[in-house]
Motif scaffolding. Structure first.
Motif, PDB file in Angstrom:
ATOM      1  N   UNK A 188     -14.028  -0.070   8.360  1.00  0.00           N
ATOM      2  CA  UNK A 188     -14.825   0.061   7.198  1.00  0.00           C
ATOM      3  C   UNK A 188     -14.570  -1.502   6.356  1.00  0.00           C
ATOM      4  N   UNK A 189     -15.659  -1.754   5.697  1.00  0.00           N
ATOM      5  CA  UNK A 189     -15.721  -3.059   4.973  1.00  0.00           C
ATOM      6  C   UNK A 189     -15.825  -2.513   3.656  1.00  0.00           C
ATOM      7  N   UNK A 190     -15.091  -2.855   2.623  1.00  0.00           N
ATOM      8  CA  UNK A 190     -15.214  -2.482   1.392  1.00  0.00           C
ATOM      9  C   UNK A 190     -15.390  -4.052   0.629  1.00  0.00           C
ATOM     10  N   UNK A 194      -3.713  -5.787  -1.487  1.00  0.00           N
ATOM     11  CA  UNK A 194      -2.250  -5.896  -1.014  1.00  0.00           C
ATOM     12  C   UNK A 194      -1.704  -4.441  -0.593  1.00  0.00           C
ATOM     13  N   UNK A 195      -2.049  -3.569  -1.283  1.00  0.00           N
ATOM     14  CA  UNK A 195      -1.660  -2.287  -0.562  1.00  0.00           C
ATOM     15  C   UNK A 195      -2.133  -1.756   0.696  1.00  0.00           C
ATOM     16  N   UNK A 196      -3.240  -2.372   1.130  1.00  0.00           N
ATOM     17  CA  UNK A 196      -3.875  -2.121   2.436  1.00  0.00           C
ATOM     18  C   UNK A 196      -3.106  -2.934   3.105  1.00  0.00           C
ATOM     19  N   UNK A 197      -2.968  -4.072   2.835  1.00  0.00           N
ATOM     20  CA  UNK A 197      -2.190  -5.184   3.873  1.00  0.00           C
ATOM     21  C   UNK A 197      -0.522  -4.795   4.290  1.00  0.00           C
ATOM     22  N   UNK A 252      -1.772   0.830   9.393  1.00  0.00           N
ATOM     23  CA  UNK A 252      -2.639   1.989   9.895  1.00  0.00           C
ATOM     24  C   UNK A 252      -3.881   1.520   9.049  1.00  0.00           C
ATOM     25  N   UNK A 253      -3.888   1.209   7.881  1.00  0.00           N
ATOM     26  CA  UNK A 253      -4.733   0.904   6.829  1.00  0.00           C
ATOM     27  C   UNK A 253      -5.412  -0.399   7.118  1.00  0.00           C
ATOM     28  N   UNK A 254      -4.774  -1.475   7.440  1.00  0.00           N
ATOM     29  CA  UNK A 254      -5.167  -2.915   7.928  1.00  0.00           C
ATOM     30  C   UNK A 254      -6.117  -2.522   9.233  1.00  0.00           C
ATOM     31  N   UNK A 255      -5.696  -1.620  10.088  1.00  0.00           N
ATOM     32  CA  UNK A 255      -6.795  -1.491  11.261  1.00  0.00           C
ATOM     33  C   UNK A 255      -8.080  -0.866  10.905  1.00  0.00           C
TER      34      UNK A 255
END
Length: 101
Positions: free
Chosen positions: A46-48, A74-77, A81-84
Motif C-alpha cells: 500500500x502506498x500512502x 518513523x513508526x512504520x520504519x 511487518x509494516x515496512x513490508x
C-alpha cells in the motif's frame, strides 16, 4: 511530433522547483518520480501519500501535518511487518507538480 501529439503518445513531464537537486528528504516524492513510485509500485504494498504545501504558501497547518506524517513514517520504519506492507511518502505540492488521476 504532431501525429504523436494528437494521438496522445507524448510523455508528460512534471515540473519541480527543485529540478536538478540530487537529494530528497526521507519519503519525499518529486515531480519526476511520483508516477514510478506511486502508480507503478508493487501491488502488494500500500502506498500512502500526504500532499503538503509550504507554510509560506498559506498553509499554517502544514507545519504540524509534516511533523505528524514524519512520526507515522518513523513508526512504520521501526516495524518490519509494516515496512513490508506500506510505503509512507509525501509530496510538497507547492514545489512539485503531480498527476491527479
Amino acid at each position: 511530433f504532431f501525429e504523436a501529439y494528437y494521438a496522445g503518445d507524448l510523455p508528460t513531464y512534471w515540473a519541480s522547483k527543485d529540478e536538478g537537486k540530487a537529494k530528497s528528504a526521507a519519503g519525499q516524492l518529486r515531480a519526476w518520480d511520483f508516477e514510478e513510485k506511486v502508480f507503478k509500485a508493487d501491488p502488494k504494498t500500500a502506498v500512502l501519500v500526504a500532499f503538503m504545501n509550504a507554510p509560506e504558501d498559506g498553509c499554517a497547518a502544514c507545519t504540524e501535518g509534516r511533523s505528524v506524517w514524519a512520526s507515522v513514517m518513523h513508526a512504520v520504519q521501526l516495524k518490519s511487518q509494516l515496512r513490508k506492507r506500506f510505503q509512507i511518502l509525501w509530496l510538497d505540492q507547492s514545489r512539485d507538480e503531480h498527476p491527479e488521476e
